[in-house]
Design an enzyme around this catalytic site. Structure first.
Site, PDB file in Angstrom:
ATOM      1  N   ARG A 242       0.806  -1.223   0.000  1.00 18.24           N
ATOM      2  CA  ARG A 242       0.000   0.000   0.000  1.00 18.24           C
ATOM      3  C   ARG A 242       0.836   1.269   0.000  1.00 18.24           C
ATOM      4  NH1 ARG A 242      -3.455  -2.245   4.762  1.00 18.24           N
ATOM      5  NH2 ARG A 242      -2.388  -4.222   4.457  1.00 18.24           N
TER       6      ARG A 242
ATOM      7  N   GLU B  91       3.501 -11.264  13.991  1.00 14.96           N
ATOM      8  CA  GLU B  91       2.849 -11.959  15.102  1.00 14.96           C
ATOM      9  C   GLU B  91       3.354 -13.402  15.188  1.00 14.96           C
ATOM     10  OE1 GLU B  91      -1.296 -12.337  14.570  1.00 14.96           O
ATOM     11  OE2 GLU B  91      -1.595 -13.326  16.499  1.00 14.96           O
TER      12      GLU B  91
HETATM   13  O1  LIG Z   1       3.349  -1.673  11.713  1.00 15.43           O
HETATM   14  P1  LIG Z   1       3.290  -3.118  11.312  1.00 15.43           P
HETATM   15  O2  LIG Z   1       2.809  -4.008  12.434  1.00 15.43           O
HETATM   16  O3  LIG Z   1       4.594  -3.592  10.770  1.00 15.43           O
HETATM   17  O4  LIG Z   1       2.181  -3.284  10.195  1.00 15.43           O
HETATM   18  C1  LIG Z   1       2.009  -2.366   9.160  1.00 15.43           C
HETATM   19  C2  LIG Z   1       2.113  -3.036   7.826  1.00 15.43           C
HETATM   20  O5  LIG Z   1       1.074  -4.006   7.691  1.00 15.43           O
HETATM   21  C3  LIG Z   1       0.391  -3.782   6.476  1.00 15.43           C
HETATM   22  O6  LIG Z   1       0.989  -4.432   5.407  1.00 15.43           O
HETATM   23  P2  LIG Z   1       0.984  -6.038   5.278  1.00 15.43           P
HETATM   24  O7  LIG Z   1       2.193  -6.581   6.000  1.00 15.43           O
HETATM   25  O8  LIG Z   1      -0.350  -6.521   5.709  1.00 15.43           O
HETATM   26  O9  LIG Z   1       1.265  -6.280   3.738  1.00 15.43           O
HETATM   27  P3  LIG Z   1       0.361  -6.005   2.454  1.00 15.43           P
HETATM   28  O10 LIG Z   1       0.149  -4.510   2.341  1.00 15.43           O
HETATM   29  O11 LIG Z   1       1.224  -6.534   1.353  1.00 15.43           O
HETATM   30  O12 LIG Z   1      -0.923  -6.749   2.623  1.00 15.43           O
HETATM   31  C4  LIG Z   1       0.506  -2.300   6.265  1.00 15.43           C
HETATM   32  O13 LIG Z   1       0.258  -1.909   4.920  1.00 15.43           O
HETATM   33  C5  LIG Z   1       1.900  -2.014   6.725  1.00 15.43           C
HETATM   34  O14 LIG Z   1       2.863  -2.207   5.702  1.00 15.43           O
HETATM   35  N1  LIG Z   2      -5.622  -3.106  11.327  1.00 11.41           N
HETATM   36  C1  LIG Z   2      -4.982  -3.120  10.168  1.00 11.41           C
HETATM   37  N2  LIG Z   2      -5.608  -2.723   9.045  1.00 11.41           N
HETATM   38  C2  LIG Z   2      -4.976  -2.746   7.851  1.00 11.41           C
HETATM   39  N3  LIG Z   2      -3.711  -3.149   7.701  1.00 11.41           N
HETATM   40  C3  LIG Z   2      -3.053  -3.549   8.807  1.00 11.41           C
HETATM   41  N4  LIG Z   2      -1.786  -3.985   8.979  1.00 11.41           N
HETATM   42  C4  LIG Z   2      -1.618  -4.279  10.278  1.00 11.41           C
HETATM   43  N5  LIG Z   2      -2.747  -4.023  10.972  1.00 11.41           N
HETATM   44  C5  LIG Z   2      -3.642  -3.560  10.078  1.00 11.41           C
END
Ligand SMILES: O=P(O)(O)OC[C@H]1O[C@H](OP(=O)(O)OP(=O)(O)O)[C@H](O)[C@@H]1O
Ligand SMILES: Nc1ncnc2[nH]cnc12
Length: 222
Positions: free
Chosen positions: A69, A106
């Protein structure tokens, strides 16, 4: 919790354009879905503009966006501030030679990678993502950029889960200190992760519906 009274009025519309999906991708998670923000061109543009206004003229030559994202918000910011865009990708996606940084999730670990040579030593970098939850992803991104010799000026996120703010003075390994910025109306926080300064995470959304994500932040006892 209402937004800070001095907050830029655009922030409310940005925040209310973000859909919250309970129990996705698993029970207990309130998923912050930015795809609904993207359906609202004004709110999407406002989100980009808030960052552009903050970072234009700050001599930033690199915007590093975190997959997936951060690839949505990073490029328009980079174009507007006249910086290059560098994607930080999940493992085995980049075709060239990479440096990698693992981070803790996690369960288990994940990893992000950056092309060697994408960033030159001494460059000033901004890291962009949609959301900070535990901060693990941003910390790994900062380490990558710093290993390449860049100076990470700030980390910019659209959404900062308020759980993080509750960690202020919590005494747990995570702590976050509130910091008032003289020149900015938005709340700005200085995050410290395991005593490592995370620079500034710039949050433009402080909506109340976010609930504690104990599964994402398992060691926090609020
Ligand atoms: O602060 P944190 O606990 O590290 O989490 C934040 C991250 O989690 C989500 O991405 P995700 O890892 O779900 O990947 P994605 O966008 O590819 O689904 C979000 O877009 C951040 O990159
Ligand atoms: N609550 C949340 N919503 C969307 N992305 C996430 N990545 C980690 N936590 C999230």
């Amino acid at each position: 919790m209402s937004a800070c009274k001095d907050m830029d009025p655009r922030v409310h519309d940005i925040a209310s354009s973000i859909r919250v999906v309970p129990n996705f991708p698993k029970p207990g998670i309130m998923f912050q879905d930015i795809t609904t923000l993207l359906l609202n061109p004004k709110a999407f543009k406002d989100a980009v503009d808030l960052f552009v206004e903050r970072y234009k003229g700050k001599n930033i030559s690199v915007v590093a966006g975190i997959e997936a994202r951060g690839f949505i918000f990073g490029p328009p910011i980079a174009l507007e501030i006249g910086a290059k865009f560098v994607p930080l990708r999940k493992p085995r996606k980049l075709p060239g030679e990479v440096i990698s940084e693992e981070y803790v999730l996690e369960y288990g670990t994940d990893c992000i990678e950056m092309h060697i040579g994408a960033v030159e030593p001494g460059e000033r970098a901004l890291i962009v993502d949609d959301l900070i939850a535990t901060g693990g992803t941003l910390c790994a991104a900062m380490k990558l950029l710093e290993r390449a010799g860049a100076e990470v000026v700030e980390c910019a996120c659209v959404i900062g889960l308020p759980e993080l703010k509750k960690l202020i003075n919590s005494g747990c390994p995570w702590s976050m200190t509130n910091r008032t910025s003289n020149n900015l109306p938005e709340p700005v926080f200085n995050a410290f992760v395991h005593d490592t300064p995370m620079k500034e995470a710039h949050f433009v959304s402080t909506e109340p519906e976010f609930i504690l994500l104990p599964k994402i932040i398992p060691h926090i006892n609020l």
